[in-house]
Design a protein around this motif. Sequence first.
Motif, PDB file in Angstrom:
ATOM      1  N   GLY A  91       0.742  -1.151   0.072  1.00 51.70           N
ATOM      2  CA  GLY A  91      -0.061   0.110  -0.067  1.00 51.70           C
ATOM      3  C   GLY A  91       0.786   1.105   0.179  1.00 51.70           C
ATOM      4  N   PRO A  92       0.211   2.354  -0.470  1.00 55.63           N
ATOM      5  CA  PRO A  92       0.893   3.590  -0.572  1.00 55.63           C
ATOM      6  C   PRO A  92       1.195   4.203   0.869  1.00 55.63           C
ATOM      7  CG  PRO A  92      -1.227   3.923  -1.463  1.00 55.63           C
ATOM      8  CD  PRO A  92      -0.895   2.663  -1.377  1.00 55.63           C
ATOM      9  N   LEU A  93       2.315   4.748   1.270  1.00 56.51           N
ATOM     10  CA  LEU A  93       2.445   5.218   2.346  1.00 56.51           C
ATOM     11  C   LEU A  93       1.672   6.289   3.054  1.00 56.51           C
ATOM     12  CD1 LEU A  93       6.216   5.004   2.884  1.00 56.51           C
ATOM     13  CD2 LEU A  93       4.785   3.242   3.600  1.00 56.51           C
ATOM     14  N   GLU A  94       1.092   7.280   2.015  1.00 59.16           N
ATOM     15  CA  GLU A  94       0.088   7.967   2.395  1.00 59.16           C
ATOM     16  C   GLU A  94      -1.432   7.813   2.944  1.00 59.16           C
ATOM     17  OE1 GLU A  94      -0.415   7.917  -2.156  1.00 59.16           O
ATOM     18  OE2 GLU A  94       1.324   7.799  -0.905  1.00 59.16           O
ATOM     19  N   LEU A  95      -1.475   6.417   2.949  1.00 58.12           N
ATOM     20  CA  LEU A  95      -2.940   5.748   3.407  1.00 58.12           C
ATOM     21  C   LEU A  95      -2.425   4.820   4.615  1.00 58.12           C
ATOM     22  CD1 LEU A  95      -4.748   4.531   0.130  1.00 58.12           C
ATOM     23  CD2 LEU A  95      -5.210   6.437   1.415  1.00 58.12           C
ATOM     24  N   ALA A  96      -1.344   4.906   4.849  1.00 59.45           N
ATOM     25  CA  ALA A  96      -0.923   4.082   6.282  1.00 59.45           C
ATOM     26  C   ALA A  96      -1.614   4.266   7.491  1.00 59.45           C
ATOM     27  CB  ALA A  96       0.527   4.027   6.317  1.00 59.45           C
ATOM     28  N   SER A  97      -2.239   5.710   7.610  1.00 54.21           N
ATOM     29  CA  SER A  97      -2.837   5.699   8.906  1.00 54.21           C
ATOM     30  C   SER A  97      -4.253   5.107   8.919  1.00 54.21           C
ATOM     31  CB  SER A  97      -3.048   7.272   9.215  1.00 54.21           C
ATOM     32  OG  SER A  97      -3.403   7.890   8.092  1.00 54.21           O
ATOM     33  N   ARG A  98      -4.881   4.905   7.892  1.00 56.48           N
ATOM     34  CA  ARG A  98      -6.061   4.289   7.464  1.00 56.48           C
ATOM     35  C   ARG A  98      -6.247   3.084   7.201  1.00 56.48           C
ATOM     36  NH1 ARG A  98      -8.385   8.480   3.782  1.00 56.48           N
ATOM     37  NH2 ARG A  98      -6.078   8.654   3.127  1.00 56.48           N
ATOM     38  N   TYR A  99      -5.418   2.530   5.831  1.00 51.10           N
ATOM     39  CA  TYR A  99      -5.343   1.259   5.278  1.00 51.10           C
ATOM     40  C   TYR A  99      -3.747   0.964   5.129  1.00 51.10           C
ATOM     41  CZ  TYR A  99      -9.825   2.789   3.913  1.00 51.10           C
ATOM     42  OH  TYR A  99     -11.319   3.242   4.028  1.00 51.10           O
ATOM     43  N   LYS A 125       2.111 -17.954   1.710  1.00 51.03           N
ATOM     44  CA  LYS A 125       1.687 -16.717   1.280  1.00 51.03           C
ATOM     45  C   LYS A 125       0.581 -16.064   1.322  1.00 51.03           C
ATOM     46  CE  LYS A 125       4.619 -15.690  -1.761  1.00 51.03           C
ATOM     47  NZ  LYS A 125       5.998 -14.673  -1.885  1.00 51.03           N
ATOM     48  N   ALA A 126       0.500 -14.703   1.743  1.00 50.21           N
ATOM     49  CA  ALA A 126      -0.910 -14.221   1.921  1.00 50.21           C
ATOM     50  C   ALA A 126      -0.985 -12.740   1.707  1.00 50.21           C
ATOM     51  CB  ALA A 126      -1.391 -14.580   3.229  1.00 50.21           C
ATOM     52  N   LEU A 127      -2.019 -12.366   1.573  1.00 45.03           N
ATOM     53  CA  LEU A 127      -2.224 -10.779   1.542  1.00 45.03           C
ATOM     54  C   LEU A 127      -2.858 -10.501   2.729  1.00 45.03           C
ATOM     55  CD1 LEU A 127      -3.865 -10.352  -2.068  1.00 45.03           C
ATOM     56  CD2 LEU A 127      -1.462  -9.634  -1.355  1.00 45.03           C
ATOM     57  N   LEU A 128      -2.263  -9.486   3.317  1.00 41.29           N
ATOM     58  CA  LEU A 128      -2.562  -8.753   4.626  1.00 41.29           C
ATOM     59  C   LEU A 128      -3.309  -7.539   4.463  1.00 41.29           C
ATOM     60  CD1 LEU A 128      -2.816  -9.223   7.708  1.00 41.29           C
ATOM     61  CD2 LEU A 128      -0.638  -8.652   8.037  1.00 41.29           C
ATOM     62  N   VAL A 129      -4.403  -7.345   4.927  1.00 38.53           N
ATOM     63  CA  VAL A 129      -4.945  -5.776   4.941  1.00 38.53           C
ATOM     64  C   VAL A 129      -5.300  -5.275   6.265  1.00 38.53           C
ATOM     65  CG1 VAL A 129      -6.718  -4.250   4.203  1.00 38.53           C
ATOM     66  CG2 VAL A 129      -5.959  -6.118   2.357  1.00 38.53           C
ATOM     67  N   VAL A 130      -4.727  -4.268   6.621  1.00 41.13           N
ATOM     68  CA  VAL A 130      -5.060  -3.826   8.231  1.00 41.13           C
ATOM     69  C   VAL A 130      -5.673  -2.456   7.870  1.00 41.13           C
ATOM     70  CG1 VAL A 130      -4.142  -2.924  10.311  1.00 41.13           C
ATOM     71  CG2 VAL A 130      -2.989  -4.640   8.795  1.00 41.13           C
ATOM     72  N   ILE A 131      -7.034  -2.146   8.665  1.00 44.86           N
ATOM     73  CA  ILE A 131      -7.905  -1.216   8.448  1.00 44.86           C
ATOM     74  C   ILE A 131      -7.896  -0.646   9.901  1.00 44.86           C
ATOM     75  CG2 ILE A 131     -10.145  -0.192   7.747  1.00 44.86           C
ATOM     76  CD1 ILE A 131     -10.685  -2.703   5.965  1.00 44.86           C
ATOM     77  N   HIS A 132      -7.609   0.777  10.054  1.00 47.42           N
ATOM     78  CA  HIS A 132      -7.756   1.547  11.204  1.00 47.42           C
ATOM     79  C   HIS A 132      -8.879   2.370  11.223  1.00 47.42           C
ATOM     80  CE1 HIS A 132      -3.287   0.663  11.737  1.00 47.42           C
ATOM     81  NE2 HIS A 132      -3.211   0.756  10.559  1.00 47.42           N
ATOM     82  N   ARG A 133      -9.485   2.407  12.301  1.00 43.24           N
ATOM     83  CA  ARG A 133     -10.578   3.008  12.536  1.00 43.24           C
ATOM     84  C   ARG A 133     -10.523   4.496  13.211  1.00 43.24           C
ATOM     85  NH1 ARG A 133     -14.082   0.345   9.885  1.00 43.24           N
ATOM     86  NH2 ARG A 133     -14.015  -1.997  10.598  1.00 43.24           N
TER      87      ARG A 133
END
Length: 191
Positions: free
Chosen positions: A106-114, A183-191
């Motif tokens: 993911g792009p770093l500019e979205l790291a605080s949300r996704y 191998k897996a894709l991992l998505v973290v969603i911050h609230r």
Amino acid sequence: MKTPAPNNAPPEVGAALQRLRLARGLTLEDLSRIAGVSKSMLSQIEREKANPTIAITWRLANALGVQIGELLATAERATETIRVVDAHETPTLPGLHAGYVLRILGPLELASRYEWYELTLSPGGELASQGHDPGAQEHLTLLHGSVEVEVGEDKKKVKLGSTARYPGDQQHIIRNVGKTEAKALLVVIHR
């Protein structure tokens, strides 16, 4: 009166670093954590009080998802319509002692949300995480191999092609329980 810099003066990386960091919505602390460079060093570089080594410049470029030349260039470039990030430019977080490698997709500019990653686990390897910020959720899709997700007292094996969804704000472990690489894709969603 300011004396012009000689032609052989080192590039002023600070302005480019600050422009790229701010364009991605990152604080000095965010970039420090991602790049593994101290916050005070980043501040000194941005204020042109310190020149980074090639190794630090390389780490910063990887963390920002740009080529090293963009940090060394003085003029601002036009925004590309399509930006392809080559594999060697993709920042990675190696946890070799624990048997995992995380590629930051993911792009770093979205790291605080996704945040999204490609997670590779060697046989017996595991990614153990403390709880993230309150309300954070994780989504793990298994692409290859065999993994188990543990959150608190609960453990579940994830089948190939399946997605595990679980609270990321609690301590959790993703473990390779197979005999081959997983191998897996991992998505973290911050609230």
